[in-house]
Design a protein around this motif. Sequence first.
Motif, PDB file in Angstrom:
ATOM      1  N   ARG A  11       4.096   8.317 -63.953  1.00  0.00           N
ATOM      2  CA  ARG A  11       3.025   8.702 -62.706  1.00  0.00           C
ATOM      3  C   ARG A  11       3.453   9.746 -61.749  1.00  0.00           C
ATOM      4  O   ARG A  11       4.665   9.694 -61.365  1.00  0.00           O
ATOM      5  CB  ARG A  11       2.527   7.386 -62.344  1.00  0.00           C
ATOM      6  CG  ARG A  11       2.006   6.465 -63.356  1.00  0.00           C
ATOM      7  CD  ARG A  11       1.370   5.562 -62.790  1.00  0.00           C
ATOM      8  NE  ARG A  11       0.731   4.298 -63.920  1.00  0.00           N
ATOM      9  CZ  ARG A  11      -0.045   4.809 -64.975  1.00  0.00           C
ATOM     10  NH1 ARG A  11      -0.839   5.881 -64.816  1.00  0.00           N
ATOM     11  NH2 ARG A  11      -0.296   3.984 -65.776  1.00  0.00           N
ATOM     12  N   LEU A  13       1.862  10.956 -57.896  1.00  0.00           N
ATOM     13  CA  LEU A  13       0.577  10.894 -56.660  1.00  0.00           C
ATOM     14  C   LEU A  13       0.395  12.242 -56.297  1.00  0.00           C
ATOM     15  O   LEU A  13       1.355  13.056 -55.903  1.00  0.00           O
ATOM     16  CB  LEU A  13       1.533  10.145 -55.477  1.00  0.00           C
ATOM     17  CG  LEU A  13       0.718   9.955 -54.477  1.00  0.00           C
ATOM     18  CD1 LEU A  13      -0.777   9.320 -54.503  1.00  0.00           C
ATOM     19  CD2 LEU A  13       1.430   9.026 -53.113  1.00  0.00           C
ATOM     20  N   CYS A 101       9.787   9.242 -57.086  1.00  0.00           N
ATOM     21  CA  CYS A 101       8.113   9.268 -57.272  1.00  0.00           C
ATOM     22  C   CYS A 101       7.999  10.699 -57.073  1.00  0.00           C
ATOM     23  O   CYS A 101       8.210  11.357 -55.798  1.00  0.00           O
ATOM     24  CB  CYS A 101       7.614   8.441 -56.205  1.00  0.00           C
ATOM     25  SG  CYS A 101       6.024   8.823 -55.754  1.00  0.00           S
ATOM     26  N   LEU A 103       5.646  13.421 -55.521  1.00  0.00           N
ATOM     27  CA  LEU A 103       4.430  13.470 -54.658  1.00  0.00           C
ATOM     28  C   LEU A 103       3.956  14.883 -54.545  1.00  0.00           C
ATOM     29  O   LEU A 103       4.794  15.801 -53.843  1.00  0.00           O
ATOM     30  CB  LEU A 103       5.004  13.146 -52.981  1.00  0.00           C
ATOM     31  CG  LEU A 103       4.088  13.191 -52.096  1.00  0.00           C
ATOM     32  CD1 LEU A 103       2.620  12.406 -52.272  1.00  0.00           C
ATOM     33  CD2 LEU A 103       4.440  12.519 -50.793  1.00  0.00           C
ATOM     34  N   VAL A 198      -2.384  10.318 -59.935  1.00  0.00           N
ATOM     35  CA  VAL A 198      -2.802   9.261 -59.094  1.00  0.00           C
ATOM     36  C   VAL A 198      -3.509  10.196 -57.865  1.00  0.00           C
ATOM     37  O   VAL A 198      -2.444  10.649 -57.163  1.00  0.00           O
ATOM     38  CB  VAL A 198      -2.065   8.020 -58.697  1.00  0.00           C
ATOM     39  CG1 VAL A 198      -2.847   7.317 -57.570  1.00  0.00           C
ATOM     40  CG2 VAL A 198      -1.699   7.202 -59.719  1.00  0.00           C
ATOM     41  N   THR A 308      -0.613   4.034 -49.947  1.00  0.00           N
ATOM     42  CA  THR A 308       0.430   3.542 -50.563  1.00  0.00           C
ATOM     43  C   THR A 308      -0.218   2.318 -51.536  1.00  0.00           C
ATOM     44  O   THR A 308       0.189   2.234 -52.596  1.00  0.00           O
ATOM     45  CB  THR A 308       1.356   2.594 -49.755  1.00  0.00           C
ATOM     46  OG1 THR A 308       2.162   3.792 -48.771  1.00  0.00           O
ATOM     47  CG2 THR A 308       2.524   1.921 -50.356  1.00  0.00           C
ATOM     48  N   TRP A 311      -1.888   3.986 -54.545  1.00  0.00           N
ATOM     49  CA  TRP A 311      -0.736   4.240 -55.485  1.00  0.00           C
ATOM     50  C   TRP A 311      -0.511   2.991 -56.250  1.00  0.00           C
ATOM     51  O   TRP A 311      -0.377   3.151 -57.358  1.00  0.00           O
ATOM     52  CB  TRP A 311       0.398   4.844 -54.665  1.00  0.00           C
ATOM     53  CG  TRP A 311       1.574   4.947 -55.493  1.00  0.00           C
ATOM     54  CD1 TRP A 311       2.771   4.319 -55.283  1.00  0.00           C
ATOM     55  CD2 TRP A 311       1.900   5.742 -56.707  1.00  0.00           C
ATOM     56  NE1 TRP A 311       3.684   4.786 -55.887  1.00  0.00           N
ATOM     57  CE2 TRP A 311       3.504   5.763 -56.966  1.00  0.00           C
ATOM     58  CE3 TRP A 311       1.040   6.527 -57.263  1.00  0.00           C
ATOM     59  CZ2 TRP A 311       3.838   6.046 -57.933  1.00  0.00           C
ATOM     60  CZ3 TRP A 311       1.706   7.198 -58.485  1.00  0.00           C
ATOM     61  CH2 TRP A 311       3.159   6.924 -58.606  1.00  0.00           C
ATOM     62  N   LYS A 312      -0.099   1.988 -55.566  1.00  0.00           N
ATOM     63  CA  LYS A 312       0.035   0.682 -56.294  1.00  0.00           C
ATOM     64  C   LYS A 312      -0.716   0.078 -57.084  1.00  0.00           C
ATOM     65  O   LYS A 312      -0.351  -0.161 -58.112  1.00  0.00           O
ATOM     66  CB  LYS A 312       0.782  -0.215 -54.895  1.00  0.00           C
ATOM     67  CG  LYS A 312       1.156  -1.463 -55.620  1.00  0.00           C
ATOM     68  CD  LYS A 312       1.809  -2.421 -54.488  1.00  0.00           C
ATOM     69  CE  LYS A 312       0.748  -3.102 -53.455  1.00  0.00           C
ATOM     70  NZ  LYS A 312       1.502  -3.914 -52.715  1.00  0.00           N
ATOM     71  N   SER A 315      -1.678   2.525 -60.050  1.00  0.00           N
ATOM     72  CA  SER A 315      -0.698   2.776 -61.160  1.00  0.00           C
ATOM     73  C   SER A 315      -0.563   1.237 -61.900  1.00  0.00           C
ATOM     74  O   SER A 315      -0.515   1.252 -63.161  1.00  0.00           O
ATOM     75  CB  SER A 315       0.876   2.813 -60.409  1.00  0.00           C
ATOM     76  OG  SER A 315       0.790   3.967 -59.667  1.00  0.00           O
TER      77      SER A 315
END
Length: 318
Positions: A11, A13, A101, A103, A198, A308, A311-312, A315
Amino acid sequence: MNWISDLNENRALLLVGATAVGKTELSLELAERLNAEIVSADSRQVYRQLDIGTAKPTAADRARAVHHFIDIRDPDQDYSAGEYGREARRCLANLLRRGKCPLVVGGSGFYLRALVDGLFAPRISSAPVKEKWQRFCRRYGVNTAHRRLAQVDPDSADRLHPNDMQRVVRALEVYELSGIPISRYRSGEEQRADFTPVWVGLWRQRDALYRRIDERTDRMIVNGLVEEVMRLQADGYGVDLNALRTVGYREVFALLRGELNSVQMVEEIKKNTRHYAKRQMTWFRRDARIHWIDLETLTPPQAVAVVTEIWKNTSRSF
């Protein structure tokens, strides 16, 4: 092991929005929170020496988080959305392998589309690029444009009549935007990314965004935008380059040519930046995948917490 490392590894972001909305500030906080590296999706920050006029992350910003796709080309080197899409996908794959991650931060719609969805000919279009090649044809002739096409896409040049201005311009437009000859595309074919994006969009009410644009423009002037353009010009880089045919640089070149005074230049930059922000938002509003948050209603720590959480939860929902 915390929840960040427990998530599906495949994934990324994506933090998007109009120019001056506040992407840079928020991305730095998120990078620290999420153990992320920032992948720029800005079509002008790729160029060296274009610092002030592109609102490029500062050295201090880049010390806080690793940035990719900043300062990777000289101003006279072309860099297409297609090239970015291919190279950025490789970058994201490497970040994911390293447990970082990814970004992705930016407002260049073609770059983001190339990264996530791939590019295919029917969707590749840019009015300024098309108009540039139309002007080229009017000035130098369609035959000259056809010869230029033959250098980058000989198959299309063989297929198209040298006087077919519409199709010659279209082929040159697609090549400039994607870096791939139109003859290599098959209509309707897309090469989607092998990661799940995302999307988070940053939004402010128009008056607030325009105020931020005006304030940022004033800071650019104080910080030396005119001097930056003078250095570029002294190094042989002119407004005819694709990298410099953009808001902020065009207007300063007009000042240096005596076509605008300093007050007019600043007002033109502000006006043209507002128009650019409006076009960006028109582009992004068409994408139903984007989760929008209003930065006018949130403090910076609240905005970090909201992104955040998106994203959490997003996912974990797949």
